[in-house]
Design an enzyme around this catalytic site. Sequence first.
Site, PDB file in Angstrom:
ATOM      1  N   SER A  19       4.148   2.662   8.030  1.00  0.00           N
ATOM      2  CA  SER A  19       3.829   1.570   7.114  1.00  0.00           C
ATOM      3  C   SER A  19       5.047   1.149   6.303  1.00  0.00           C
ATOM      4  O   SER A  19       5.830   1.978   5.856  1.00  0.00           O
ATOM      5  CB  SER A  19       2.729   1.997   6.145  1.00  0.00           C
ATOM      6  OG  SER A  19       1.515   2.179   6.811  1.00  0.00           O
ATOM      7  N   GLY A  20       5.173  -0.162   6.099  1.00  0.00           N
ATOM      8  CA  GLY A  20       6.273  -0.685   5.294  1.00  0.00           C
ATOM      9  C   GLY A  20       7.543  -0.939   6.065  1.00  0.00           C
ATOM     10  O   GLY A  20       8.439  -1.639   5.588  1.00  0.00           O
ATOM     11  N   HIS A  50       0.819  -1.223   0.000  1.00  0.00           N
ATOM     12  CA  HIS A  50       0.000   0.000   0.000  1.00  0.00           C
ATOM     13  C   HIS A  50       0.849   1.267   0.000  1.00  0.00           C
ATOM     14  O   HIS A  50       0.313   2.377  -0.040  1.00  0.00           O
ATOM     15  CB  HIS A  50      -1.000  -0.010   1.171  1.00  0.00           C
ATOM     16  CG  HIS A  50      -0.426   0.292   2.514  1.00  0.00           C
ATOM     17  ND1 HIS A  50      -0.028  -0.683   3.407  1.00  0.00           N
ATOM     18  CD2 HIS A  50      -0.191   1.465   3.137  1.00  0.00           C
ATOM     19  CE1 HIS A  50       0.411  -0.115   4.519  1.00  0.00           C
ATOM     20  NE2 HIS A  50       0.327   1.191   4.387  1.00  0.00           N
ATOM     21  N   ASP A  56      -0.049  -7.648   1.620  1.00  0.00           N
ATOM     22  CA  ASP A  56       0.443  -6.270   1.673  1.00  0.00           C
ATOM     23  C   ASP A  56       1.972  -6.261   1.783  1.00  0.00           C
ATOM     24  O   ASP A  56       2.541  -5.983   2.845  1.00  0.00           O
ATOM     25  CB  ASP A  56      -0.201  -5.543   2.856  1.00  0.00           C
ATOM     26  CG  ASP A  56       0.091  -4.039   2.847  1.00  0.00           C
ATOM     27  OD1 ASP A  56       0.520  -3.529   1.794  1.00  0.00           O
ATOM     28  OD2 ASP A  56      -0.131  -3.391   3.884  1.00  0.00           O
TER      29      ASP A  56
END
Length: 248
Positions: free
Chosen positions: A204-205, A65, A110
Site C-alpha cells: 500500500s502507498g 490509509h 486514498d
Amino acid sequence: MLLLILLLVAFLLPPGAGAGEIYGGWEARPHSRPYMAYLEIERGDKIARCGGSLVAENFVLTAAHCQGEAITVFLGAHNIDKLIDLRRQKIKVSKMFPHEKYRNRTMINDIMLLKLARPAKLNEHVKTIPMAGPFESLPRGTNCNIAGWGCTVPGDNSSVVSRLREVDVEVLDDDKCTSAFYFPMLMLCAGRPQEGKDAGQGDSGGPLVCKDKVQGVVSKGSTSGTLPGTYTSVSFYSDWIKDTMRRP
C-alpha cells in the site's frame, strides 16, 4: 532423486506460490528504483508497513490509509532487514497530510503526503520521481511497474519480504475493477490477473509507475492475486498535491 523431487514440487506449485513474488513478480535489482520509500508506521504498540515514493527532497507520496501516530521513512533501501547499510537514509516524518476527504470505508481520496523532518540527500541511490500532471492521459493497455516489500503469497500476512520486489502490470478498463467502491477518474484499475500479477498487502502507498512517472498510488491491492488492484489516480489529485506541498 532428491533433485528430481524438488523439480516436480516446483512444477506442481500453483502460479504465484512460493517465494519470488510481489504477486507474480521478482526481486528488483538493488537500488534500481531509487525513488522507493519504505514506511515504518507506529500504531499503538504495533508496527505496520507501507510503501511510498520520494516526489521532492522533503516529501513522500503514499496512501492515506498508511497514516499512524508516527512514521519513519527509509530511503535508498533494498534489504530493509540489513542492520548496517550506508546507502540507506532514515528520516522521521514531521507532518502527515492525508487528503481531507479520505474515507476509510470506501477508500475514496486514498492519498497522503508526508513531510520529512529533514530533506533527503539525493544521490545515485536516492532520487525523486516526477508525477503525472493534471488530466494526463493514460491509455488502457499501458505497461506499468509496481514495487514493494509486501506479501508474496495472497492471504498470507507472514509472507512479507525484506528485499524489494517488483512486477509489471498494465492499465485495465474501469469495468475490470467495477465494485461498489470503485470511482472512475479518481482511481485506476491495473494488474495482470490472468497471470496472478498485482500489488499485495504491505505494498500500500507504493507507486504505480508508467512512462517514468508516478501515475497511481497502491490503494487496494488484490487479496487473492486473481483480481486487478485499485490505485488512486495521481493525475486527478495533481492540484491537491501541489497545494499541499506549499503548506507550512
